[in-house]
Design an enzyme around this catalytic site. Structure first.
Site, PDB file in Angstrom:
ATOM      1  N   LYS A  99       0.855  -1.188   0.000  1.00 60.20           N
ATOM      2  CA  LYS A  99       0.000   0.000   0.000  1.00 60.20           C
ATOM      3  C   LYS A  99       0.893   1.242   0.000  1.00 60.20           C
ATOM      4  O   LYS A  99       1.742   1.418   0.864  1.00 60.20           O
ATOM      5  CB  LYS A  99      -0.914   0.020   1.223  1.00 60.20           C
ATOM      6  CG  LYS A  99      -1.816   1.260   1.242  1.00 60.20           C
ATOM      7  CD  LYS A  99      -2.407   1.497   2.612  1.00 60.20           C
ATOM      8  CE  LYS A  99      -2.979   2.909   2.675  1.00 60.20           C
ATOM      9  NZ  LYS A  99      -3.338   3.298   4.055  1.00 60.20           N
ATOM     10  N   GLY A 160      -7.895   9.527  10.334  1.00 58.94           N
ATOM     11  CA  GLY A 160      -8.146   9.569  11.770  1.00 58.94           C
ATOM     12  C   GLY A 160      -9.225  10.536  12.224  1.00 58.94           C
ATOM     13  O   GLY A 160      -9.461  10.676  13.416  1.00 58.94           O
ATOM     14  N   ALA A 186      -9.399   5.703   5.107  1.00 57.32           N
ATOM     15  CA  ALA A 186      -9.246   6.881   5.976  1.00 57.32           C
ATOM     16  C   ALA A 186     -10.536   7.661   6.176  1.00 57.32           C
ATOM     17  O   ALA A 186     -11.284   7.907   5.233  1.00 57.32           O
ATOM     18  CB  ALA A 186      -8.176   7.836   5.449  1.00 57.32           C
ATOM     19  N   GLY A 187     -10.773   8.029   7.430  1.00 55.02           N
ATOM     20  CA  GLY A 187     -11.848   8.954   7.764  1.00 55.02           C
ATOM     21  C   GLY A 187     -13.129   8.343   8.287  1.00 55.02           C
ATOM     22  O   GLY A 187     -14.017   9.071   8.734  1.00 55.02           O
ATOM     23  N   ASN A 208      -8.626   1.727  10.610  1.00 59.02           N
ATOM     24  CA  ASN A 208      -7.671   1.589  11.693  1.00 59.02           C
ATOM     25  C   ASN A 208      -8.137   2.359  12.925  1.00 59.02           C
ATOM     26  O   ASN A 208      -8.567   1.781  13.909  1.00 59.02           O
ATOM     27  CB  ASN A 208      -6.281   2.056  11.248  1.00 59.02           C
ATOM     28  CG  ASN A 208      -5.192   1.737  12.260  1.00 59.02           C
ATOM     29  OD1 ASN A 208      -4.017   1.963  12.019  1.00 59.02           O
ATOM     30  ND2 ASN A 208      -5.523   1.178  13.421  1.00 59.02           N
ATOM     31  N   THR A 209      -8.095   3.696  12.850  1.00 55.89           N
ATOM     32  CA  THR A 209      -8.382   4.522  14.021  1.00 55.89           C
ATOM     33  C   THR A 209      -9.761   4.251  14.616  1.00 55.89           C
ATOM     34  O   THR A 209      -9.901   4.164  15.844  1.00 55.89           O
ATOM     35  CB  THR A 209      -8.272   6.019  13.657  1.00 55.89           C
ATOM     36  OG1 THR A 209      -6.989   6.276  13.103  1.00 55.89           O
ATOM     37  CG2 THR A 209      -8.466   6.888  14.892  1.00 55.89           C
TER      38      THR A 209
END
Length: 256
Positions: A99, A160, A186-187, A208-209
């Site tokens: 990635k 995040g 993301a987001g 992830n976050t």
């Protein structure tokens, strides 16, 4: 019929990709990934220990023979940094599916698309299979496809941030213009965000976050698993057309 996520001619049953950063420890990370059902995990080569045997190893908790490791270039702000990082990953771990993310600045963490496209072209020529973190710009997404990317990974919102998908229209346009796997990266902040991404026609999501920083990461990981599954089934089922008027659900004929 089985419904697989196909990336670079490899099939995955799970459409949820999970990051390995920000957890309290490797044990919690491992438990969350198990609860998520994910078959691919991202590994920040510059941040997560996967090589130094004197320190706790991610591999001791997440078996690379059972889970596909996806080395990424988190923390890289130039093409040269990203290329060096992934070449190192290939030399030490033999990874070719990677990635790529090349960030533009430390405040927004938006991708630098000029450096990203340049890096994609170089990596593709070197035999890497490149999944690319990018902006939600349909034109940039198409350029990445032309540059040899194996998957397009537009952000939903800043990394995040937990804001969810801010530009559904652009995601729909990208979906309509590429045959490559489209994975939101993301987001996302909660399970409903993952469902929305899948209902838009995305092939998967990377989270992830939203999992690692949740009050209960293990439970959130499971919620994300079910949300992705529900969103995918909803998309495949074909939603009804929107209308501003009501339509009776029962027959008009034969009323008492």
């Amino acid at each position: 019929m089985d419904d697989y996520l196909n990336i670079s001619n490899k099939n995955f049953k799970s459409r949820l990709i999970v990051g390995t950063g920000k957890y309290k420890n490797f044990k919690e990370c491992s438990e969350a990934i198990k609860a998520s059902g994910a078959q691919i995990v991202t590994v920040a080569v510059r941040r997560v220990n996967i090589f130094d045997k004197k320190k706790p190893l991610l591999m001791d908790y997440i078996d690379p023979k059972k889970i596909t490791y996806l080395p990424n270039t988190a923390g890289c702000f130039t093409s040269s940094e990203a290329l060096r990082t992934l070449r190192l990953a290939r030399e030490i771990g033999g990874w070719k599916l990677v990635k790529l993310e090349v960030l533009g600045d430390k405040k927004t963490l938006f991708p630098d698309m000029i450096e990203t496209i340049k890096s994609t072209e170089v990596l593709t020529k070197e035999g890497f299979k490149v999944m690319v973190y990018c902006s939600d710009d349909p034109l940039m997404a198409k350029r990445l496809e032309n540059a040899g990317a194996v998957a397009i990974m537009p952000l939903a919102a800043p990394i995040g941030s937990g804001l969810g998908i801010l530009n559904k229209v652009n995601i729909k346009i990208i979906r309509s213009r590429t045959k490559l796997p489209l994975i939101i990266d993301a987001g996302l902040g909660q399970a409903s965000d993952a469902s929305i991404a899948m209902e838009l026609g995305c092939d998967g999501v990377l989270i992830n976050t939203a999992i690692a920083m949740a009050r209960n990461p293990i439970q959130m990981a499971e919620a994300m698993k079910f949300a992705v599954q529900a969103g995918r089934k909803s998309f495949l089922s074909g939603r009804i057309k929107k209308t501003i008027y009501g339509k009776a659900s029962s027959p008009k004929k034969g009323l008492i």
